[in-house]
Design an enzyme around this catalytic site. Structure first.
Site, short mmCIF file in Angstrom:
data_model
loop_
_atom_site.label_atom_id
_atom_site.label_comp_id
_atom_site.label_asym_id
_atom_site.label_seq_id
_atom_site.Cartn_x
_atom_site.Cartn_y
_atom_site.Cartn_z
N GLY A 276 0.97 -0.87 -0.33
CA GLY A 276 -0.07 -0.29 -0.27
C GLY A 276 0.91 1.17 -0.09
O GLY A 276 0.19 2.29 -0.01
N THR B 260 1.91 3.23 -1.78
CA THR B 260 1.52 4.67 -3.24
C THR B 260 0.48 5.23 -2.10
O THR B 260 -0.18 6.10 -3.01
CB THR B 260 1.44 4.43 -5.17
OG1 THR B 260 -0.17 3.59 -4.36
CG2 THR B 260 2.44 3.66 -5.06
N LYS C 201 -10.41 -5.22 11.62
CA LYS C 201 -9.14 -5.31 12.17
C LYS C 201 -8.42 -6.43 13.06
O LYS C 201 -7.56 -6.92 14.29
CB LYS C 201 -9.07 -3.89 12.73
CG LYS C 201 -7.98 -3.36 11.97
CD LYS C 201 -8.82 -1.64 12.20
CE LYS C 201 -8.35 -0.83 11.19
NZ LYS C 201 -7.62 0.69 11.59
#
EC number: 1.23.1.2
Length: 315
Positions: free
Chosen positions: A14, A16, A142
């Site tokens: 991730g 970018t 999560k």
């Protein structure tokens, strides 16, 4: 597993994204051999390609891999000591938290990763068991990832970074606003519940400090810089001092906030629920953190950006 050394190889997934690009920079700045995973099918996303090329020019290694290709994931994580995942958990963009279950499988199979930092970086989900629908999906997902990590006996660090400054301070803690008004502000409740606001670059810097620190192994790292634990009223007061002007203030009651929230679409409701827990319930400041789990105490050499300093950029 033991502690790592400063030459630990780091893979950012991730890289970018909004936080991911900062993690890549922090890793490079810290002198780590840095790898950035990207999907094989980027298409014509020119900004993403240019960002990846800029990482490469700064010394990062680009690794092509996909969550849909298990072998490519195993090969990618096999290259490094530390895996940091920063894929989006924001519903108004793309909620991808459970994709990390595939990453857990790959890390377990590879067997070489000394530390995994999953995509957390917000409110500690372990403290949000009573969170409201629909926003609790973020915390629930999560926790699913956390359980998978721990069941696989993968060494981890969870980073709880609280409120991203760009989102919360930029809008003076008002949902849907990322530029501070010079005329009016809506205070959530009485505006006195305290939050914790952290510059995204500081989040990245603290995260990279933690990856090879034995004190953070298999623990949650809380980023709660003391000068940045402030109420919405205090944030507004700092802004007013910067611009030399008092804002007109309107109070939004809890009942009116919840009623307005119900009129929004699902993705907006998820985000608004998080504002509710922070700004009406004070979920970020209603518990104590041990000093050996708080980033600014562990790493006093990191000079964090204060709220006062951060808001100056908008003047």
């Amino acid at each position: 597993m033991g502690s790592l050394n400063e030459s630990s190889k780091v893979l950012v997934i991730g890289g970018t994204g909004y936080l991911g690009k900062r993690l890549v920079k922090a890793s490079l700045d810290a002198g780590h051999d840095t790898y950035v995973m990207h999907r094989p099918e980027i298409g014509v996303d020119i900004e993403k390609v240019q960002l990846l090329l800029s990482f490469k020019m700064q010394g990062a290694h680009l690794v092509s891999a996909s969550f849909d290709d298990h072998r490519s994931l195993v090969d990618a994580v096999s290259l490094v000591d530390v895996v940091i995942c920063a894929i989006s958990g924001v519903h108004i963009r793309s909620h991808q938290i459970l994709l990390q279950l595939k990453l857990v499988q790959a890390i377990k199979e590879a067997g070489n990763v000394k530390r995994f930092l999953p995509s957390e970086f917000g409110t500690d989900p372990a403290r949000m068991g009573d969170a409201m629908e629909p926003g609790r999906v973020t915390f629930d997902d999560k926790m699913v990832v956390r359980r998978a990590i721990e069941e696989a006996a993968i060494p981890f660090t969870y980073v709880s970074a609280n409120c991203f400054a760009g989102y919360f301070l930029g809008g003076l803690c008002q949902p849907g606003s990322i530029l501070p008004s010079r005329d009016h502000v809506t205070l959530l409740g009485d505006g006195n519940q305290k939050g914790v606001y952290v510059d995204e670059n500081d989040i990245a810097a603290y995260t990279l400090k933690a990856i090879d620190d034995p004190r953070t192994l298999n623990k949650t790292l809380y980023i709660k810089p003391p000068k940045n634990i402030l109420s919405q009223r205090q944030v507004v007061g700092i802004w007013e001092k910067h611009i030399g002007k008092q804002l007109h203030k309107t109070l939004l009651s809890e009942q009116d906030f919840l009623a307005a929230m119900k009129e929004q679409d699902y993705a907006e409701q998820v985000g608004l629920t998080h504002y509710y827990h922070v700004c009406y319930e004070g979920c970020l400041t209603n518990f104590e953190v041990e000093q050996d789990q708080e980033a600014s105490k562990l790493y006093p050499d990191v000079r964090y950006t204060t709220v006062e300093e951060y808001l100056k950029r908008y003047v």
